[in-house]
Write a protein that holds these residues in place. Structure first.
Motif, PDB file in Angstrom:
ATOM      1  N   SER A 151       1.078  -1.217   0.187  1.00 15.40           N
ATOM      2  CA  SER A 151      -0.013  -0.035   0.009  1.00 15.40           C
ATOM      3  C   SER A 151       1.052   1.187   0.097  1.00 15.40           C
ATOM      4  O   SER A 151       0.325   2.350  -0.505  1.00 15.40           O
ATOM      5  CB  SER A 151      -1.021   0.085   1.366  1.00 15.40           C
ATOM      6  N   LEU A 152       2.037   1.188   0.526  1.00 18.45           N
ATOM      7  CA  LEU A 152       2.704   2.360   0.655  1.00 18.45           C
ATOM      8  C   LEU A 152       3.548   2.379  -0.880  1.00 18.45           C
ATOM      9  O   LEU A 152       3.671   3.751  -1.114  1.00 18.45           O
ATOM     10  CB  LEU A 152       4.047   2.089   1.517  1.00 18.45           C
ATOM     11  N   LEU A 153       3.832   1.390  -1.275  1.00 20.64           N
ATOM     12  CA  LEU A 153       4.707   1.466  -2.897  1.00 20.64           C
ATOM     13  C   LEU A 153       3.437   2.000  -3.542  1.00 20.64           C
ATOM     14  O   LEU A 153       4.066   2.869  -4.786  1.00 20.64           O
ATOM     15  CB  LEU A 153       5.406  -0.057  -3.246  1.00 20.64           C
ATOM     16  N   GLU A 154       2.429   1.589  -3.843  1.00 27.43           N
ATOM     17  CA  GLU A 154       1.390   2.036  -4.805  1.00 27.43           C
ATOM     18  C   GLU A 154       0.909   3.429  -4.662  1.00 27.43           C
ATOM     19  O   GLU A 154       0.283   3.700  -5.562  1.00 27.43           O
ATOM     20  CB  GLU A 154       0.363   0.763  -4.844  1.00 27.43           C
ATOM     21  N   ASN A 155       1.213   4.133  -3.540  1.00 27.54           N
ATOM     22  CA  ASN A 155       0.698   5.452  -3.176  1.00 27.54           C
ATOM     23  C   ASN A 155       1.890   6.352  -3.494  1.00 27.54           C
ATOM     24  O   ASN A 155       2.792   6.439  -3.170  1.00 27.54           O
ATOM     25  CB  ASN A 155       0.160   5.635  -1.896  1.00 27.54           C
ATOM     26  N   PRO A 156       1.505   7.299  -4.793  1.00 26.72           N
ATOM     27  CA  PRO A 156       2.567   8.215  -4.938  1.00 26.72           C
ATOM     28  C   PRO A 156       2.809   9.293  -3.808  1.00 26.72           C
ATOM     29  O   PRO A 156       4.133   9.352  -3.741  1.00 26.72           O
ATOM     30  CB  PRO A 156       1.843   9.161  -6.050  1.00 26.72           C
ATOM     31  N   LYS A 157       2.191   9.249  -2.557  1.00 30.78           N
ATOM     32  CA  LYS A 157       2.617  10.209  -1.700  1.00 30.78           C
ATOM     33  C   LYS A 157       3.501   9.324  -0.583  1.00 30.78           C
ATOM     34  O   LYS A 157       4.347   9.938   0.028  1.00 30.78           O
ATOM     35  CB  LYS A 157       1.207  10.742  -1.069  1.00 30.78           C
ATOM     36  N   THR A 158       3.540   8.188  -0.789  1.00 33.04           N
ATOM     37  CA  THR A 158       4.251   7.266   0.435  1.00 33.04           C
ATOM     38  C   THR A 158       5.230   6.194  -0.307  1.00 33.04           C
ATOM     39  O   THR A 158       5.773   5.501   0.435  1.00 33.04           O
ATOM     40  CB  THR A 158       3.115   6.419   1.321  1.00 33.04           C
ATOM     41  N   HIS A 159       5.282   6.267  -1.852  1.00 29.48           N
ATOM     42  CA  HIS A 159       5.979   5.363  -2.424  1.00 29.48           C
ATOM     43  C   HIS A 159       7.356   5.221  -2.014  1.00 29.48           C
ATOM     44  O   HIS A 159       7.902   4.315  -1.771  1.00 29.48           O
ATOM     45  CB  HIS A 159       5.896   5.908  -3.873  1.00 29.48           C
ATOM     46  N   HIS A 160       8.001   6.468  -1.715  1.00 30.51           N
ATOM     47  CA  HIS A 160       9.428   6.500  -1.041  1.00 30.51           C
ATOM     48  C   HIS A 160       9.553   5.839   0.202  1.00 30.51           C
ATOM     49  O   HIS A 160      10.682   5.222   0.378  1.00 30.51           O
ATOM     50  CB  HIS A 160      10.024   7.833  -1.122  1.00 30.51           C
ATOM     51  N   GLU A 161       8.556   5.782   1.123  1.00 27.85           N
ATOM     52  CA  GLU A 161       8.703   4.963   2.432  1.00 27.85           C
ATOM     53  C   GLU A 161       8.636   3.675   2.219  1.00 27.85           C
ATOM     54  O   GLU A 161       9.138   2.909   2.766  1.00 27.85           O
ATOM     55  CB  GLU A 161       7.562   5.525   3.318  1.00 27.85           C
ATOM     56  N   GLY A 162       7.824   3.121   1.051  1.00 29.72           N
ATOM     57  CA  GLY A 162       7.625   1.705   0.627  1.00 29.72           C
ATOM     58  C   GLY A 162       8.964   1.535   0.127  1.00 29.72           C
ATOM     59  O   GLY A 162       9.336   0.074   0.431  1.00 29.72           O
ATOM     60  N   VAL A 163       9.647   2.236  -0.719  1.00 27.30           N
ATOM     61  CA  VAL A 163      10.918   1.712  -1.146  1.00 27.30           C
ATOM     62  C   VAL A 163      11.748   1.478  -0.131  1.00 27.30           C
ATOM     63  O   VAL A 163      12.718   0.529  -0.061  1.00 27.30           O
ATOM     64  CB  VAL A 163      11.469   2.513  -2.146  1.00 27.30           C
ATOM     65  N   CYS A 164      11.928   2.164   0.883  1.00 27.70           N
ATOM     66  CA  CYS A 164      12.532   2.057   2.198  1.00 27.70           C
ATOM     67  C   CYS A 164      12.563   1.099   2.934  1.00 27.70           C
ATOM     68  O   CYS A 164      13.337   0.262   3.307  1.00 27.70           O
ATOM     69  CB  CYS A 164      12.675   3.311   3.095  1.00 27.70           C
ATOM     70  N   LEU A 165      11.251   0.641   3.244  1.00 31.05           N
ATOM     71  CA  LEU A 165      10.938  -0.680   3.733  1.00 31.05           C
ATOM     72  C   LEU A 165      11.280  -1.811   2.999  1.00 31.05           C
ATOM     73  O   LEU A 165      11.839  -2.806   3.531  1.00 31.05           O
ATOM     74  CB  LEU A 165       9.365  -0.732   3.994  1.00 31.05           C
ATOM     75  N   LEU A 166      11.014  -1.815   1.651  1.00 34.12           N
ATOM     76  CA  LEU A 166      11.647  -2.756   0.877  1.00 34.12           C
ATOM     77  C   LEU A 166      13.102  -3.031   1.054  1.00 34.12           C
ATOM     78  O   LEU A 166      13.392  -4.394   1.041  1.00 34.12           O
ATOM     79  CB  LEU A 166      10.946  -2.573  -0.604  1.00 34.12           C
ATOM     80  N   VAL A 167      13.915  -2.090   0.862  1.00 35.86           N
ATOM     81  CA  VAL A 167      15.315  -2.215   1.002  1.00 35.86           C
ATOM     82  C   VAL A 167      15.593  -2.886   2.394  1.00 35.86           C
ATOM     83  O   VAL A 167      16.611  -3.615   2.182  1.00 35.86           O
ATOM     84  CB  VAL A 167      16.060  -0.867   0.489  1.00 35.86           C
ATOM     85  N   SER A 168      15.099  -2.205   3.177  1.00 33.60           N
ATOM     86  CA  SER A 168      15.586  -2.678   4.610  1.00 33.60           C
ATOM     87  C   SER A 168      15.302  -4.337   4.771  1.00 33.60           C
ATOM     88  O   SER A 168      16.199  -5.061   5.408  1.00 33.60           O
ATOM     89  CB  SER A 168      14.948  -2.079   5.829  1.00 33.60           C
TER      90      SER A 168
ATOM     91  N   ALA B 183      15.417   7.234  -2.959  1.00 35.80           N
ATOM     92  CA  ALA B 183      15.055   6.364  -1.723  1.00 35.80           C
ATOM     93  C   ALA B 183      15.924   5.204  -1.507  1.00 35.80           C
ATOM     94  O   ALA B 183      16.056   4.887  -0.258  1.00 35.80           O
ATOM     95  CB  ALA B 183      13.381   6.080  -1.612  1.00 35.80           C
ATOM     96  N   PHE B 184      16.096   4.370  -2.592  1.00 39.24           N
ATOM     97  CA  PHE B 184      16.600   3.186  -2.337  1.00 39.24           C
ATOM     98  C   PHE B 184      18.262   3.177  -1.818  1.00 39.24           C
ATOM     99  O   PHE B 184      18.533   2.618  -0.927  1.00 39.24           O
ATOM    100  CB  PHE B 184      16.861   2.604  -3.862  1.00 39.24           C
ATOM    101  N   LEU B 185      18.769   4.336  -2.275  1.00 37.92           N
ATOM    102  CA  LEU B 185      20.242   4.743  -1.978  1.00 37.92           C
ATOM    103  C   LEU B 185      20.340   5.059  -0.443  1.00 37.92           C
ATOM    104  O   LEU B 185      20.940   4.837   0.205  1.00 37.92           O
ATOM    105  CB  LEU B 185      20.939   5.950  -2.760  1.00 37.92           C
ATOM    106  N   ALA B 186      19.198   5.928  -0.103  1.00 36.24           N
ATOM    107  CA  ALA B 186      19.143   6.583   1.239  1.00 36.24           C
ATOM    108  C   ALA B 186      19.056   5.331   2.150  1.00 36.24           C
ATOM    109  O   ALA B 186      19.696   5.438   3.244  1.00 36.24           O
ATOM    110  CB  ALA B 186      17.889   7.423   1.556  1.00 36.24           C
ATOM    111  N   GLN B 187      18.129   4.346   1.940  1.00 36.63           N
ATOM    112  CA  GLN B 187      18.095   3.184   2.823  1.00 36.63           C
ATOM    113  C   GLN B 187      19.334   2.260   2.813  1.00 36.63           C
ATOM    114  O   GLN B 187      19.719   1.884   3.968  1.00 36.63           O
ATOM    115  CB  GLN B 187      16.599   2.550   2.514  1.00 36.63           C
TER     116      GLN B 187
END
Length: 530
Positions: free
Chosen positions: A212-229, A262-266
């Motif tokens: 749900s985070l990844l598919e929402n343009p407003k929260t996509h970056h947080e979804g990417v960070c969770l995915l990477v972690s 976001a990927f690099l940040a995490q």
């Protein structure tokens, strides 16, 4: 085809295809697909799959379901023979229509590109049908970046228009293909990770609502960070994946810049990947992205810079970070919050002499957020001010003491902040800052109120402070009063109440000191007239 005995079986199924019962129709279609797949020439399977892909994006749900059903069965029966002929280049086809927009295609800007999406759906079907996970494991370094790119590029888009003869006629009927292209891309990625033998990883992603985070343009970056972690914990981030993502940081497509930054940040949270040579290149990338026109990219760049602190950076690089992060304090609330968290990390790694002239600018800027209505920014500002107090020894002691004198009433008022987290941050910061006022006799009382773990009683603390100031420093008491009454006009109701409470300390009237009586009378007079 020479189907032999299967001819009669197919003839029987033909009658069932016109049955009104959807379940009977489904079963008949499934049996027919299995019969055909037994006799299907493997060299023609790829062409058949290509033809079926179009049906999967049909505006007709029945047609789309039938196409998906036949594809899945054909892949299950013939997939191994055609594995090396299918997959990934279709998704790599550009999904952007930039440079080719005409009046006829203007409406399609927010529509996902059909070819990459069809290939994404096909990958999902292929992976779901495979019996072995070996092929997916081997292809993961190539599949993961491609599917993440597809997730990024379909973010916020709608399903493509179906392949029909007249698009004008289609628009006139106001029909549309059902579905969410970004969600389909996420499902394909989940299927790949699951088939690669990472069931626990997929469960962890679902538990954290990553989809749900990844598919929402407003929260996509947080979804990417969770995915990477989660991927880092599973050891799935490879050099090949990283090399595939790095070019995205300079992409003209904002979504790709958001995803990659976001990927690099995490990624910077992983100590194994913070090698010296790699750190320098990433530092340059993140510094450049901190100027990006997209605020989410800037936010993620600042987060990444904060995560870089614990790497093998040299002292000169940490000073460089100070300049970037202090500048970011003039950005959007989200970027400012990330900058404050990053600064807290950087300052803990430096000494007073290392900060240089940034100390002055940073201290003044932090103070501007003490009365911010955003509790999160307010709390982070207190933390930073406390870190500066702990850091200040000689060079900036006089300057910081002056900043404390201008801020200590604000600190005192916020000890009663309605937000418990903010109040606790104020308590720690107030305790660290009070020695800079030079009130040695009052310091003991402050230590008794703030030094232990007992519940704070702000009213008693305020009374003690006012009593001591009346005897020790009447001028500072007058400044306390003058600063307090400015909060009577604050738009923040809770602070107005605390200010009035501090200003109206009735106990002051009982003091024998003429100075105290005069101040108390002025306070009550002002409150009554106000």
């Amino acid at each position: 085809m020479n189907l032999g005995s299967a001819v009669e079986e197919l003839r029987c199924l033909r009658e069932a295809l016109i049955a009104p019962d959807p379940e009977a129709l489904f079963q008949a279609s499934s049996k027919m697909a299995r019969v055909v797949s037994e006799y299907f020439p493997s060299e023609q399977a790829t062409d058949f799959i290509k033809a079926t892909l179009g049906g999967m994006l049909s505006a007709s749900p029945t047609c789309a379901m039938a196409a998906g059903l036949w594809m899945k069965i054909i892949l299950k029966e013939c997939g191994d023979a055609m594995l090396d002929k299918v997959l990934i280049d279709k998704i790599k086809t550009t999904t952007s229509q930039e440079g080719s927009i005409t009046s006829e295609t203007e409406i399609d800007r927010d529509l996902a590109a059909a070819e990459p999406l069809k290939a994404t759906c096909a990958i999902f079907e292929v992976v779901s049908a495979l019996q072995s996970s070996k092929a997916v494991q081997e292809l993961l370094p190539e599949l993961f970046p491609v599917l993440l790119q597809q997730i990024s590029q379909t973010l916020g888009q709608e399903m493509p228009l179906p392949m029909i003869s007249s698009r004008r006629e289609f628009r006139k009927d106001l029909q549309h293909t059902e579905g969410d292209p970004c969600r389909l891309s996420i499902q394909a990625l989940e299927a790949v990770l699951f088939k690669a033998g990472n069931e626990r990883l997929v469960r962890a992603l679902r538990k954290q609502r990553t989809r749900s985070l990844l598919e929402n343009p407003k929260t996509h970056h947080e979804g990417v960070c969770l995915l990477v972690s989660v991927l880092l914990r599973s050891g799935l981030i490879t050099p090949e994946i990283l090399q595939s993502l790095l070019p995205w940081v300079n992409s003209p497509t904002e979504n790709l810049r958001v995803t990659s930054t976001a990927f690099l940040a995490q990624l910077m949270n992983d100590p194994m990947l913070r090698e010296k040579k790699f750190l320098k290149s990433v530092l340059s990338i993140l510094e450049e992205r901190s100027h990006d026109r997209n605020s989410i990219v800037r936010e993620m760049a600042v987060r990444g810079l904060g995560n870089l602190v614990y790497g093998a950076l040299e002292k000169k690089h940490k000073k460089f970070l100070m300049v970037i992060l202090t500048r970011a304090l003039n950005d959007t609330p989200e970027v400012i919050g990330e900058s404050m968290k990053a600064l807290a990390k950087v300052l803990k790694e430096l000494k007073e002499k290392d900060i240089g002239s940034s100390f002055r600018d940073l201290t003044q800027k932090i103070r501007t957020y003490f009365d911010n209505e955003d509790d999160a920014l307010c709390s982070k500002a207190f933390v930073l001010f406390g870190i500066l107090a702990r850091l200040t020894k000689r060079k900036w002691k006089t300057y910081f003491a002056d900043q404390v004198k201008q801020s200590w009433v604000t600190l005192l008022l916020h000890l009663q902040d309605p937000n418990p987290e903010v109040s606790m941050e104020w308590r720690a910061t107030f305790h660290l800052c009070f020695p800079f006022l030079g009130l040695k006799r009052l310091q003991r009382a402050i230590n008794e109120h703030l030094g232990g773990t007992a519940e704070l009683k702000p009213e008693e603390l305020q009374v003690d402070i006012c009593r001591h100031l009346a005897k020790e420093n009447a001028e500072l008491l007058e400044k306390l009063y003058q600063t307090t009454i400015t909060y009577f006009y604050s738009s923040w109701e809770e602070i107005r109440a605390v200010a009035a409470n501090l200003a109206a300390l009735q106990v002051l009237q009982k003091e024998p000191s003429p100075t105290v009586q005069l101040v108390a009378t002025e306070i009550i007079s002002d409150i009554c007239s106000g």
